[in-house]
Design an enzyme around this catalytic site. Structure first.
Site, PDB file in Angstrom:
ATOM      1  N   GLU A 182      50.854   4.545   2.597  1.00  0.00           N
ATOM      2  CA  GLU A 182      49.826   3.580   2.228  1.00  0.00           C
ATOM      3  C   GLU A 182      48.505   4.023   2.866  1.00  0.00           C
ATOM      4  O   GLU A 182      48.487   4.638   3.931  1.00  0.00           O
ATOM      5  CB  GLU A 182      50.245   2.217   2.784  1.00  0.00           C
ATOM      6  N   CYS A 225      54.592  -1.207   2.347  1.00  0.00           N
ATOM      7  CA  CYS A 225      54.480  -1.715   3.711  1.00  0.00           C
ATOM      8  C   CYS A 225      55.051  -3.125   3.874  1.00  0.00           C
ATOM      9  O   CYS A 225      56.261  -3.310   3.903  1.00  0.00           O
ATOM     10  CB  CYS A 225      53.023  -1.633   4.163  1.00  0.00           C
ATOM     11  N   LYS A 251      50.150  -3.628  -4.420  1.00  0.00           N
ATOM     12  CA  LYS A 251      50.917  -4.309  -3.373  1.00  0.00           C
ATOM     13  C   LYS A 251      50.964  -5.811  -3.621  1.00  0.00           C
ATOM     14  O   LYS A 251      49.927  -6.458  -3.784  1.00  0.00           O
ATOM     15  CB  LYS A 251      50.275  -4.000  -2.024  1.00  0.00           C
TER      16      LYS A 251
END
Length: 266
Positions: free
Chosen positions: A44, A146, A110
């Protein structure tokens, strides 16, 4: 469908200059290809590390930075996954994974934003909404980023969609117990979804200030039974693993958690 895919996780420390970070992508993509991998995963925020004015670095998916990544992937003949930032409404950005390579072109925004441990990603970032599944070298690959790793339902959904491997680029925040949490969560999500999990974090930076999540390293690959197949330490490096996807079907027959789970009303 292929039974095997070789994957490299490029655990780098991205900096504040997107052009310099492209050089890291080029170097590690070539090393991954030399190792025989058909997929190389970067963390990321590969485009530009967290901390500071991220919004001014955002570019569209057809912008200069993404096109440079595409050129690298094409030249090397490998699929590249790299974290970048794209413009969104209301003066925000999206935290985006670019997935590009021979016959592959996709992106993932995300879904779960990191509003935790004193950091508020949602102040500047708009959330995505849709899971992503891509065929890469004959393997069904799902994606997460993440903080997504803390939410089992996303991984169960990817398993429902047929994922054999879930790739998780990250820039994991440091703190007491955070490395243990990272490893535990990667193994748990592999078990939840009965997929392989390949989680690539930013290497731990030499110096870090403030609450921005800059990485702790310890990139990891887990099997559908939660076995650790390989893991790096905190320093920059590359982990290359062969993923044998026939194990996914075998595990799902003996441990059908996706089939057996119950769904509860909110």
């Amino acid at each position: 469908m292929s039974d095997t895919i070789r994957v490299s996780l490029a655990q780098i420390t991205s900096g504040e200059d997107p052009a310099e970070n492209l050089e890291l992508i080029d170097t590690h993509a070539r090393a991954a290809a030399d190792a025989g991998s058909s997929l190389v995963v970067f963390p990321e925020a590969t485009m530009r590390c967290f901390g500071g004015p991220i919004r001014k670095f955002a570019q569209p998916l057809d912008g200069e930075w993404a096109n440079a990544v595409r050129e690298i992937a094409s030249d090397v003949g490998i699929t590249v996954v790299a974290g970048m930032f794209t413009p969104a409404a209301n003066d925000k950005i999206t935290n985006t994974l670019l997935v590009t390579g021979p016959g592959v072109e996709a992106s993932y925004d995300k879904i779960h934003l990191f509003d935790a441990f004193g950091f508020a990603e949602s102040d500047t970032v708009a959330p995505g909404s849709d899971p992503l599944m891509v065929d890469i070298s004959g393997v069904r690959v799902g994606f997460a980023t993440c903080y997504d790793i803390r939410f089992p339902a996303l991984f169960q959904k990817l398993g429902d969609l047929g994922a054999q491997l879930v790739v998780i680029p990250a820039s994991w925040g440091s703190g007491d117990g955070k490395i243990d949490q990272w490893t535990l969560l990667a193994r748990a999500r592999a078990l939840d979804s009965t997929t392989f999990v390949a989680a690539c974090d930013q290497a731990e930076p030499a110096a870090a200030e403030g609450s921005a999540p800059l990485g702790v390293g310890h990139s990891i690959v887990c099997s559908p039974t939660g076995q650790i197949l390989g893991q790096l330490d905190a320093t920059p490096g590359m982990l290359t693993i062969d993923i044998h996807t026939e194990l996914v079907d075998a595990v799902r027959k003996s441990l059908p958690v996706l089939q057996n789970r119950k769904h509860f009303d909110a």
